[in-house]
Design a protein around this motif. Structure first.
Motif, PDB file in Angstrom:
ATOM      1  N   HIS A 126       7.234   4.021  -4.564  1.00 36.45           N
ATOM      2  CA  HIS A 126       6.511   4.040  -3.288  1.00 36.45           C
ATOM      3  C   HIS A 126       7.192   3.195  -2.214  1.00 36.45           C
ATOM      4  O   HIS A 126       6.735   3.170  -1.078  1.00 36.45           O
ATOM      5  CB  HIS A 126       5.089   3.498  -3.463  1.00 36.45           C
ATOM      6  CG  HIS A 126       4.222   4.378  -4.290  1.00 36.45           C
ATOM      7  ND1 HIS A 126       3.723   3.983  -5.517  1.00 36.45           N
ATOM      8  CD2 HIS A 126       3.782   5.640  -4.094  1.00 36.45           C
ATOM      9  CE1 HIS A 126       3.007   4.978  -6.012  1.00 36.45           C
ATOM     10  NE2 HIS A 126       3.026   5.986  -5.178  1.00 36.45           N
ATOM     11  N   PHE A 127       8.228   2.459  -2.584  1.00 39.04           N
ATOM     12  CA  PHE A 127       8.819   1.532  -1.626  1.00 39.04           C
ATOM     13  C   PHE A 127       9.878   2.242  -0.784  1.00 39.04           C
ATOM     14  O   PHE A 127      10.842   2.777  -1.322  1.00 39.04           O
ATOM     15  CB  PHE A 127       9.482   0.344  -2.350  1.00 39.04           C
ATOM     16  CG  PHE A 127       8.542  -0.482  -3.202  1.00 39.04           C
ATOM     17  CD1 PHE A 127       7.155  -0.370  -3.074  1.00 39.04           C
ATOM     18  CD2 PHE A 127       9.049  -1.374  -4.138  1.00 39.04           C
ATOM     19  CE1 PHE A 127       6.303  -1.130  -3.865  1.00 39.04           C
ATOM     20  CE2 PHE A 127       8.201  -2.139  -4.930  1.00 39.04           C
ATOM     21  CZ  PHE A 127       6.824  -2.016  -4.797  1.00 39.04           C
ATOM     22  N   ARG A 171       2.178  15.747  -4.851  1.00 41.52           N
ATOM     23  CA  ARG A 171       1.043  15.148  -5.551  1.00 41.52           C
ATOM     24  C   ARG A 171       0.567  13.894  -4.834  1.00 41.52           C
ATOM     25  O   ARG A 171      -0.623  13.614  -4.759  1.00 41.52           O
ATOM     26  CB  ARG A 171       1.454  14.802  -6.980  1.00 41.52           C
ATOM     27  CG  ARG A 171       0.395  13.987  -7.715  1.00 41.52           C
ATOM     28  CD  ARG A 171       0.912  13.479  -9.042  1.00 41.52           C
ATOM     29  NE  ARG A 171      -0.058  12.649  -9.691  1.00 41.52           N
ATOM     30  CZ  ARG A 171       0.048  11.325  -9.828  1.00 41.52           C
ATOM     31  NH1 ARG A 171       1.101  10.697  -9.338  1.00 41.52           N
ATOM     32  NH2 ARG A 171      -0.884  10.645 -10.430  1.00 41.52           N
ATOM     33  N   ASP A 172       1.523  13.128  -4.341  1.00 40.82           N
ATOM     34  CA  ASP A 172       1.210  11.818  -3.785  1.00 40.82           C
ATOM     35  C   ASP A 172       2.069  11.618  -2.531  1.00 40.82           C
ATOM     36  O   ASP A 172       3.260  11.330  -2.633  1.00 40.82           O
ATOM     37  CB  ASP A 172       1.547  10.771  -4.860  1.00 40.82           C
ATOM     38  CG  ASP A 172       1.504   9.353  -4.312  1.00 40.82           C
ATOM     39  OD1 ASP A 172       1.075   9.162  -3.160  1.00 40.82           O
ATOM     40  OD2 ASP A 172       1.915   8.435  -5.053  1.00 40.82           O
ATOM     41  N   PRO A 173       1.468  11.812  -1.348  1.00 39.46           N
ATOM     42  CA  PRO A 173       2.240  11.709  -0.101  1.00 39.46           C
ATOM     43  C   PRO A 173       2.916  10.339   0.065  1.00 39.46           C
ATOM     44  O   PRO A 173       3.860  10.205   0.829  1.00 39.46           O
ATOM     45  CB  PRO A 173       1.188  11.917   0.994  1.00 39.46           C
ATOM     46  CG  PRO A 173       0.040  12.584   0.315  1.00 39.46           C
ATOM     47  CD  PRO A 173       0.058  12.133  -1.110  1.00 39.46           C
ATOM     48  N   GLY A 174       2.447   9.338  -0.663  1.00 38.14           N
ATOM     49  CA  GLY A 174       3.055   8.008  -0.590  1.00 38.14           C
ATOM     50  C   GLY A 174       4.290   7.865  -1.463  1.00 38.14           C
ATOM     51  O   GLY A 174       4.963   6.839  -1.443  1.00 38.14           O
ATOM     52  N   HIS A 175       4.583   8.905  -2.252  1.00 34.18           N
ATOM     53  CA  HIS A 175       5.773   8.863  -3.109  1.00 34.18           C
ATOM     54  C   HIS A 175       7.009   8.931  -2.229  1.00 34.18           C
ATOM     55  O   HIS A 175       7.144   9.826  -1.409  1.00 34.18           O
ATOM     56  CB  HIS A 175       5.739  10.045  -4.086  1.00 34.18           C
ATOM     57  CG  HIS A 175       6.911  10.108  -5.002  1.00 34.18           C
ATOM     58  ND1 HIS A 175       6.875   9.618  -6.286  1.00 34.18           N
ATOM     59  CD2 HIS A 175       8.162  10.589  -4.821  1.00 34.18           C
ATOM     60  CE1 HIS A 175       8.053   9.798  -6.846  1.00 34.18           C
ATOM     61  NE2 HIS A 175       8.860  10.394  -5.981  1.00 34.18           N
ATOM     62  N   VAL A 176       7.921   8.000  -2.382  1.00 35.35           N
ATOM     63  CA  VAL A 176       9.139   8.017  -1.578  1.00 35.35           C
ATOM     64  C   VAL A 176      10.272   8.655  -2.377  1.00 35.35           C
ATOM     65  O   VAL A 176      10.756   9.730  -2.036  1.00 35.35           O
ATOM     66  CB  VAL A 176       9.537   6.596  -1.116  1.00 35.35           C
ATOM     67  CG1 VAL A 176      10.847   6.639  -0.345  1.00 35.35           C
ATOM     68  CG2 VAL A 176       8.435   6.012  -0.230  1.00 35.35           C
ATOM     69  N   GLU A 177      10.688   8.003  -3.453  1.00 30.50           N
ATOM     70  CA  GLU A 177      11.808   8.529  -4.227  1.00 30.50           C
ATOM     71  C   GLU A 177      11.806   7.902  -5.620  1.00 30.50           C
ATOM     72  O   GLU A 177      11.695   6.688  -5.744  1.00 30.50           O
ATOM     73  CB  GLU A 177      13.121   8.172  -3.523  1.00 30.50           C
ATOM     74  CG  GLU A 177      14.335   8.923  -3.985  1.00 30.50           C
ATOM     75  CD  GLU A 177      14.500  10.267  -3.275  1.00 30.50           C
ATOM     76  OE1 GLU A 177      14.530  10.285  -2.028  1.00 30.50           O
ATOM     77  OE2 GLU A 177      14.583  11.290  -3.959  1.00 30.50           O
TER      78      GLU A 177
END
Lengths: 264, 65
Positions: A126-127, A171-177
């Motif tokens: 998430h970072f 699934r999770d819009p906060g997922h970055v990479e």
């Protein structure tokens, strides 16, 4: 190419992180009760690595499972830190002996050398800027202090990695990479942390449970299901896809997980 | 939060010390409200429901729920 979506403009990062805080604030119950996160040999291992610490920091503590487990191992002071005030409230209410703080993982509000253990489990994807996070971890750790880290691991093949990240972001819009273990090792070493143990493992995800945990809306569920059905054969193999009896519906798959122990 | 937490907190921006202002304490002497103020840049970080919010100002919610 793999990391092209990383944003460097501070305001974008801040907006994205606010979104993460909001979506996790809403998903608190799912996270608190998720057995996937609460239990497991990997959690035990991470906590083992903090043995003997006197002051520990758990970054992106979520529902506080790691921080709570570290405190139970007689680490006298454990700070449970998260971007979401709701999560910090949940963690400190559910586990005794934790001190809570709302923090940005990439700009930690702790002076240099204050901790002899830092933990971070299933959060770094998430970072927006993992390298900034690791630089901060190195800074707040005393010399010889241990960083016990765990996250999802992307396949080494960049095409498969980007396919997986596409699904994760739906699934999770906060997922970055999700990064590969090799990438993490490079970043750790570049931050001045010395890797002294690595464990590559995997965990089986039940697709429906996994989607329920983030409360994924129906349209995005359909898109995820469609991406999974059309996944490249190499991904199907690498992730050990398992189907329902009808042979059509994907029930579960194995996702890569990596644990690092590194010293400052 | 316990006052002793202050010993291990600093400003997330410039890493200077913080000073406690306008502290609200409960019967057990826990700090439940107030501000942590950077001694260098003057930025204020609120303590809400006993939890210090040390997010840099660009990430803080404008109106806490």
């Amino acid at each position: 190419m793999l990391f092209s979506s990383q944003v460097s403009v501070v305001t974008n990062d801040a907006d994205r992180k606010r979104d993460v805080a909001t979506s996790f604030g809403n998903a608190t119950d799912g996270y608190r009760d998720g057995a996937v996160l609460k239990e497991g040999a990997d959690l035990e291992r991470l906590v083992d690595w903090t043995e003997g610490a006197t002051r520990a920091l758990d970054v992106a503590t979520g529902a506080g499972h790691v921080a709570g487990a570290v405190a139970e191992r007689n680490v006298p002071r454990v700070v449970a830190a998260d971007l979401s005030p709701e999560m910090v409230t949940t963690a400190t209410a559910d586990y005794g002996g934790l001190e809570g703080a709302v923090v940005d993982a990439e700009r930690l509000p702790f002076p240099a050398g204050r901790f002899d253990a830092v933990t971070c489990r299933f959060a770094a994807h998430h970072f927006p800027d993992p390298e900034a996070f690791l630089a901060e971890v190195e800074r707040v750790l005393a010399t010889g202090g241990v960083f016990a880290f765990e996250d999802l691991a992307a396949p080494a093949d960049p095409e498969l990695a980007s396919y997986v990240n596409r699904i994760e972001r739906l699934r999770d819009p906060g997922h970055v990479e999700t990064a590969s273990p090799a990438q993490w090792r490079d970043w750790l070493e570049a931050a001045g942390l010395t890797v002294d143990a690595v464990r590559e493992t995997s965990r089986r995800l039940e697709v429906d449970t996994w989607l329920d945990r983030m409360d994924v809306p129906a349209d995005r569920r359909r898109e995820i299901r469609s991406l999974l059905s059309n996944a490249p054969a190499a991904l199907e193999d690498a992730f050990d896809f398992r189907y329902a009896d009808d042979g059509e519906r994907l029930e579960s798959y194995r996702t890569g997980v990596v644990l690092f122990r590194a010293r400052a | 939060m316990q006052e002793s937490l202050l010993e291990i907190l600093c400003c997330p921006l410039d890493k200077h010390e913080l000073e406690l202002e306008d502290a609200d304490r409960d019967d057990a002497d826990e700090i439940i409200g107030g501000d942590l103020v950077c001694t260098e840049c003057g930025e204020r970080y609120p303590i809400e429901d006993g939890i210090p919010n040390l997010l840099p100002p660009d990430m803080r919610e404008e109106t806490p729920a």
